[in-house]
Write an enzyme that holds these catalytic residues in place. Structure first.
Site, PDB file in Angstrom:
ATOM      1  N   ASP A 130       0.822  -1.220   0.000  1.00 10.86           N
ATOM      2  CA  ASP A 130       0.000   0.000   0.000  1.00 10.86           C
ATOM      3  C   ASP A 130       0.854   1.266   0.000  1.00 10.86           C
ATOM      4  OD1 ASP A 130       0.715  -0.828   2.666  1.00 10.86           O
ATOM      5  OD2 ASP A 130      -0.719   0.602   3.489  1.00 10.86           O
TER       6      ASP A 130
ATOM      7  N   GLU B 154       0.024  -1.312   5.614  1.00  7.47           N
ATOM      8  CA  GLU B 154       1.136  -0.958   6.510  1.00  7.47           C
ATOM      9  C   GLU B 154       0.958   0.468   6.976  1.00  7.47           C
ATOM     10  OE1 GLU B 154       4.992   0.722   7.772  1.00  7.47           O
ATOM     11  OE2 GLU B 154       3.778   1.378   6.103  1.00  7.47           O
TER      12      GLU B 154
END
Ligand SMILES: [Zn+2]
Length: 385
Positions: A73, A135
């Site tokens: 991400d 994350e």
């Protein structure tokens, strides 16, 4: 190898994997490329089914392997003024521009470009790829990944987390634990405080306890701590509550965080607060109003990476990069989650944290080349293992 890596990176930048959105298209792409070189690929979806972790293995199905880890991400681009399309990679003057180039798709691209070579080399010792979701919103995907490794009873030996460190080796960072603590009291007229339960008063007593703990934590700093400041810090970020002057405050909320330098400090703080609430605050509140409550919501608990005396990851990555020292950094990563599984862990990846999360994020080609050099040497090590 650099051209192949750039081509893969351009593909990865094309997936707009902002944390709020799905990463499935990118995970699919990674899975296909890794299966094509013979990796055993596992895709683990999140509870919503719109995001997934990928865990892949080259080589034998045994413990002690080496994990290359990255998050899929990226942070949002809204409210940022980009000079070019953030989801279309652009190369100019030795820089590769695009959202996620440095944080941290560059590292993932380098791992993928090397995968066909690794597939030939990982004969004695397995090589794993761990690519996670979410994350940037509190290492949620890595937490799920850790759970599934535990369930499989697979124990890799070490992990390299490719967050942007300008290829310096990082062996430690503090944890980041965030909480919201909510107080439910009993409203009443301000002229008769004993008939209500003033949530603001109890919140203030809780804050006073937090401040005492903050002082105690300084005394608990490990000797030779390399963190700055060397102890576990505690911060009260927001305190809200009550309504107006003459009403007993029915509700209050404290938003606070701690940044532990050792897991024992986090336990110490949590245990102390739990008994303070159970033994002191709640009995007093409930004498007046049995439904009064204190509830703490965990916003995120990102484990720290605690420097250790023996760290195989540190030894190997030092050998690969030629670095003779390792640092600690103030920002958090998924590293602590892997360490908590019993692995030796370092953070080392291409690009500078300076360029992460900003408009016109870029990765210097020279950084990507350094990363490839490290991975090429790692491959040779795998073959010798
Ligand atoms: Zn990152």
């Amino acid at each position: 190898m650099i051209d192949a890596t750039k081509a893969i990176l351009a593909d990865l930048i094309g997936f707009p994997t902002v944390s709020a959105d799905s990463n499935l298209a990118m995970i699919d792409y990674l899975a296909t490329r890794l299966s094509d070189v013979g990796a055993q690929v596992d895709i683990m979806k999140d509870p919503t089914g719109s995001k997934a972790n990928l865990f892949a293995t080259l080589g034998p199905d045994i413990d002690g392997g080496i994990v290359l880890s990255g998050h899929s991400d990226v942070v949002p681009v809204s409210d940022q003024n980009w000079s070019s399309d953030p989801f279309k990679m652009l190369e100019a003057k030795g820089h590769l521009y695009g959202r996620g180039t440095c944080d941290m798709k560059g590292f993932i691209a380098a791992c993928l470009a090397m995968a066909p070579t690794f597939a030939q080399q990982a004969r004695a010792r397995p090589l794993h790829f761990a690519f996670t979701y979410d994350e940037e919103t509190g290492c949620i995907g890595a937490g799920h990944l850790a759970e599934s490794l535990k369930q499989r009873n697979l124990k890799p030996g070490l992990a390299i987390i490719g967050e942007p460190t300008s290829m310096r080796i990082i062996e430690g960072h503090k944890g980041c634990y965030e909480y919201s603590t909510r107080f439910q009291g009993l409203e009443g007229h301000g002229s008769n405080p004993d008939l209500g339960v003033n949530a603001v008063e109890y919140a203030v007593r809780y804050v006073a306890r937090l401040l005492e703990l903050r002082d105690q934590l300084q005394g608990r700093a490990p000797e030779n701590s390399r963190f700055d400041p060397p102890w576990t810090t505690l911060n009260i970020g927001a305190l809200n509550g009550g309504t107006v002057h003459n009403v007993i405050a029915p509700k209050a909320q404290i938003d606070w965080e701690m940044r532990p330098v050792q897991a024992a400090d986090a336990r110490f703080v949590k245990d102390t607060l739990r008994s303070y609430c159970d033994d002191v605050l709640l009995p007093a509140m409930r004498r007046v109003h049995p439904d009064a409550s204190i509830e703490t919501e965990v916003i995120g608990e990102v484990a720290g990476l605690i420097p250790t005396d023996t760290n195989e990851a540190l030894r190997i990555v030092s050998e690969l990069t030629g670095a003779n020292s390792a640092d600690v950094v103030p920002f958090g990563t998924e590293a602590g989650i892997f360490q908590a599984l019993g692995m030796d862990v370092v953070v080392c990846g291409p690009g500078s944290i300076e360029q992460a999360h900003k408009a016109d994020e870029f990765l210097a080609v020279e950084q990507l080349e350094q990363c490839l050099k490290m991975l090429e040497k790692l491959g040779i090590k795998l073959a010798d293992a």
